[in-house]
Write an enzyme that holds these catalytic residues in place. Structure first.
Site, PDB file in Angstrom:
ATOM      1  N   GLU A 289     -29.438 -16.756  -3.537  1.00  0.00           N
ATOM      2  CA  GLU A 289     -30.671 -17.490  -3.195  1.00  0.00           C
ATOM      3  C   GLU A 289     -31.892 -16.757  -3.710  1.00  0.00           C
ATOM      4  O   GLU A 289     -32.855 -17.364  -4.175  1.00  0.00           O
ATOM      5  CB  GLU A 289     -30.766 -17.657  -1.676  1.00  0.00           C
ATOM      6  CG  GLU A 289     -31.853 -18.617  -1.219  1.00  0.00           C
ATOM      7  CD  GLU A 289     -33.207 -17.978  -0.987  1.00  0.00           C
ATOM      8  OE1 GLU A 289     -34.171 -18.714  -0.736  1.00  0.00           O
ATOM      9  OE2 GLU A 289     -33.332 -16.724  -1.051  1.00  0.00           O
TER      10      GLU A 289
ATOM     11  N   ASP B 142     -26.992 -13.145  -0.050  1.00  0.00           N
ATOM     12  CA  ASP B 142     -27.526 -12.074  -0.900  1.00  0.00           C
ATOM     13  C   ASP B 142     -28.839 -11.531  -0.340  1.00  0.00           C
ATOM     14  O   ASP B 142     -29.473 -12.153   0.508  1.00  0.00           O
ATOM     15  CB  ASP B 142     -27.745 -12.576  -2.332  1.00  0.00           C
ATOM     16  CG  ASP B 142     -28.814 -13.655  -2.429  1.00  0.00           C
ATOM     17  OD1 ASP B 142     -28.832 -14.557  -1.559  1.00  0.00           O
ATOM     18  OD2 ASP B 142     -29.646 -13.608  -3.350  1.00  0.00           O
TER      19      ASP B 142
HETATM   20 ZN   LIG Z   1     -34.230 -15.590   2.358  1.00  0.00          ZN
END
Ligand SMILES: [Zn+2]
Length: 417
Positions: free
Chosen positions: A185, A92
């Site tokens: 993340e 992401d």
């Molecule tokens: Zn990163």
């Protein structure tokens, strides 16, 4: 034993840059407001593409699970070494800047001047001294209207390139490698559903750092504090002497937080208290604060400061009830990694063999690796070469990407020894 220190060789012999460019054009912005996993459907697109590519590279068991975690495995080659090494990056990109319609712009033979992008966005050497280390390099930026997505598609492309290098050079020795690409993340959930039990690595490395040579074995210790104020509500028309407005006391609470212990007033190894979110009404309201320090005792002291300020307010106005709840977010991974000094030794040696000076930089934040380390998978972080993450001035030098690949190849060589 073969070590790598020539990024040009990597750039000429692999499709590192093409891979990177193809990944950044897929929008994988995560969304903290979504409870779903992954938080955005778009992350599946990159996840599925990576599974296909891993299969084409001959990885065993390449697949994406129900939570959008991509894994695959490359058996050891020409070695009796039994350590299984994980390589991890996140799919992401940060919701802090637009990640849709990323149009990578190449700046060949960079000459040290200010990089000018659309909408008056500039990247100047004055604010980015690293640019001056990149004179003569090819730089990649966005067009200025989006982020670039080097965080962390540079990490993804570098890991894929390491795997493709082994496919093209089957004579090279490497340990068993497990690959993991995680969703979400950037919204702090990358390690939440990581299939750590089936992953099967003894040690892993995230490729999610920045400047060439930089490695991270330390993160903040992180807690969240939730402070709830409950007042007394009455009809405001007949409230005199009766109503206790919880919001006023919450405002007093925030006002009394030590201003010098804030993110805006601290740096390096200093910790902070940071109110990040409020919600509620005049009768009951709540503040979410994040507490950060590299030292566990100092972090506990920050929690005590928050609780003491809350208690004082309750003492001054007994009709207001204050509740303080402190929760762990992630620990400093160093407390676990220091028990395994051989990991850091190998990592530093890999960086040195690349021709760089290893720089141990504590992360003023967390990584997927911090929680994975806590869960039993030691997981330091390695540079990818990307700079200025989470905004339209993000940039990367292709030479730095090549250096990152060299470092990972060297690390694998050391683990195959
Ligand atoms: Zn990163």
């Amino acid at each position: 034993m073969r070590f790598f220190n020539d990024p040009k060789e990597i750039l000429e012999q692999t499709t590192l840059v093409d891979r990177f460019v193809s990944y950044v054009q897929i929008d994988t912005t995560s969304n903290e407001k979504s409870e779903a996993c992954p938080s955005t459907e778009e992350q599946w697109v990159l996840a599925r593409k990576l599974v296909e590519e891993l299969q084409a590279l001959g990885l065993e068991g390449a697949a994406v699970d129900d939570n959008c975690y991509v894994t695959g495995s490359l058996p050891a080659s020409h070695t009796d070494a039994t350590t299984v090494v994980g390589l991890i990056a996140h799919l992401d990109t940060s919701p802090a800047a637009p990640g849709k319609n990323v149009r990578p712009v190449f700046h060949e033979k960079y000459d040290g001047s200010t990089v000018v992008l659309k909408d008056g966005v500039t990247i100047a050497p004055d604010d980015n001294p690293t640019l001056l280390e990149c004179i003569g390099d090819t730089l990649i930026t966005s067009d200025g209207t989006t982020l670039l997505g080097a965080d962390d598609k540079a990490g993804v492309a570098e890991i894929m390139t390491v795997l493709s290098y082994y496919k093209d050079h089957p004579q090279l020795a490497h340990p068993a490698i497990k690959v993991g690409f995680t969703p979400d993340e950037e919204i702090g959930r990358g390690s939440d559903k990581f299939p750590i039990d089936t992953f099967g690595a003894d040690v892993a490395f995230t490729l999610d750092g920045t400047h060439p040579g930089e490695i991270n074995i330390e993160t903040f210790n992180a807690d969240s504090a939730f402070v709830t104020f409950t007042g007394v509500s009455t009809h405001p028309g007949t409230a005199k002497g009766k109503l206790v407005n919880a919001m006023r006391y919450l405002a007093t609470f925030i006002d009394r937080l030590p201003a010098e212990v804030s993110p805006e007033c601290t740096e390096d190894r200093e910790g902070f208290i940071h109110p990040v979110d409020l919600d509620g009404t005049a009768s009951k309201c709540r503040c979410h604060l994040i507490l950060r320090d590299f030292d566990e005792d100092k972090l506990a002291a920050l929690g005590k400061t928050v609780a003491a300020i809350a208690r004082d307010i309750e003492t001054e106005e007994p009709r207001v009830k204050v509740q303080v709840e402190i929760k762990r977010s992630y620990p400093n991974m160093y407390q676990f990694l220091k028990e395994k000094p051989e990991i850091l030794e190998k990592l530093q040696e890999a960086v040195r063999q690349t021709g760089l000076k290893p720089q141990l930089v504590p992360i003023r934040g967390g990584t997927d690796g911090a929680n994975l380390t806590r869960k039993g998978l030691p997981c330091p972080n390695i540079f990818t070469g990307g700079m200025n993450y989470h905004g339209p001035t993000e940039w990367i030098s292709t030479r730095a990407m090549g250096l990152s690949v060299c470092t990972v190849l060297n690390l694998m060589t050391l683990y195959a020894k």
